[in-house]
Design a protein around this motif. Structure first.
Motif, PDB file in Angstrom:
ATOM      1  N   GLU A  94       1.753   2.654  -3.431  1.00  0.00           N
ATOM      2  CA  GLU A  94       0.636   3.011  -4.306  1.00  0.00           C
ATOM      3  C   GLU A  94       1.032   4.090  -5.302  1.00  0.00           C
ATOM      4  OE1 GLU A  94      -4.109   3.295  -3.780  1.00  0.00           O
ATOM      5  OE2 GLU A  94      -2.857   3.927  -2.119  1.00  0.00           O
ATOM      6  N   THR A  99      -2.049  -2.326  -7.088  1.00  0.00           N
ATOM      7  CA  THR A  99      -1.564  -1.069  -6.520  1.00  0.00           C
ATOM      8  C   THR A  99      -0.430  -0.454  -7.323  1.00  0.00           C
ATOM      9  OG1 THR A  99      -2.178  -1.851  -4.330  1.00  0.00           O
ATOM     10  CG2 THR A  99      -0.614  -0.039  -4.409  1.00  0.00           C
ATOM     11  N   LYS A 113       0.830  -1.209   0.000  1.00  0.00           N
ATOM     12  CA  LYS A 113       0.000   0.000   0.000  1.00  0.00           C
ATOM     13  C   LYS A 113       0.863   1.257   0.000  1.00  0.00           C
ATOM     14  CE  LYS A 113      -4.090   2.085   0.968  1.00  0.00           C
ATOM     15  NZ  LYS A 113      -4.372   2.884  -0.187  1.00  0.00           N
ATOM     16  N   ARG A 171      -2.498  -7.733  -4.656  1.00  0.00           N
ATOM     17  CA  ARG A 171      -2.472  -6.347  -4.166  1.00  0.00           C
ATOM     18  C   ARG A 171      -1.371  -5.562  -4.870  1.00  0.00           C
ATOM     19  NH1 ARG A 171      -3.948  -3.949   0.914  1.00  0.00           N
ATOM     20  NH2 ARG A 171      -5.460  -5.630   0.901  1.00  0.00           N
TER      21      ARG A 171
END
Length: 194
Positions: A68, A123, A65, A119
């Motif tokens: 990102e 991302t 994350k 993910r």
């Protein structure tokens, strides 16, 4: 009311843990990433780490994350060639940061948790490919490249040539973004600006 209060939460612990976890994930890979070692290096306890990230996959996802992708940098799509150069320059800056290329290798390992890999793709990979695809589609729509240009292969060439060069052990060429954009542009039937 009891005058007893819990210990104040260490506001910097998340940043420390994420920094250590990012280094560990990039250098050791997902399967060897140890929550106990990360907690120790970050100066905290495993219990504090588990309260924030109950599973290793949760911590790895939190690291992803932090990578990102940012919103498009505003390069005018009316000039898709310049937008392509700018996007490749941004890619080179990102992938050249310490640990970023190793992280790519980690995401390709069979032992990496599938949710973590998904993910990472959503991302980091998908936003970049989306911006590159928009640039090339705009170039085709504006008639700057051939109407039947193979954008699927060109899209992979945009970033894939960086990985190939790294695997070969070759140094980064001077003006890589401009040279790569020019090669791709010409292969698609476009004429680069003078």
């Amino acid at each position: 009311m009891s005058g007893r209060q819990g210990r104040a939460r260490d506001a910097g612990i998340d940043d420390r843990v994420l920094a250590v976890a990012a280094r560990s994930l990039a250098s050791n890979g997902y399967i060897a990433m140890s929550l106990a070692t990360i907690a120790e290096e970050a100066g905290t306890t495993r219990q504090a780490l588990y309260r924030r990230w109950p599973r290793k996959a949760d911590l790895a996802a939190a690291v992803i994350k932090t990578l990102e992708e940012r919103e498009p940098h505003g390069a005018e799509l009316a000039d898709p060639y310049s937008a392509l150069v700018a996007e490749l320059a941004d890619y080179q800056r990102g992938v050249s940061q310490p640990g970023r290329l190793s992280l790519v290798g980690t995401m390709l390992q069979d032992t990496t948790d599938p949710d973590v890999r998904a993910r990472y793709r959503a991302t980091v990979v998908a936003p970049r490919r989306g911006r590159l695809s928009d640039i090339l589609e705009t170039a085709r729509r504006l008639g700057h490249i051939d109407a039947d240009a193979d954008l699927e292969i060109a899209l992979t060439m945009c970033t894939g040539c960086w990985y190939g060069r790294e695997l070969a052990g070759d140094p980064a060429p001077e003006r890589w973004p401009e040279r790569t954009a020019t090669l791709i542009w010409r292969a698609l039937g476009g004429r680069t600006p003078d």
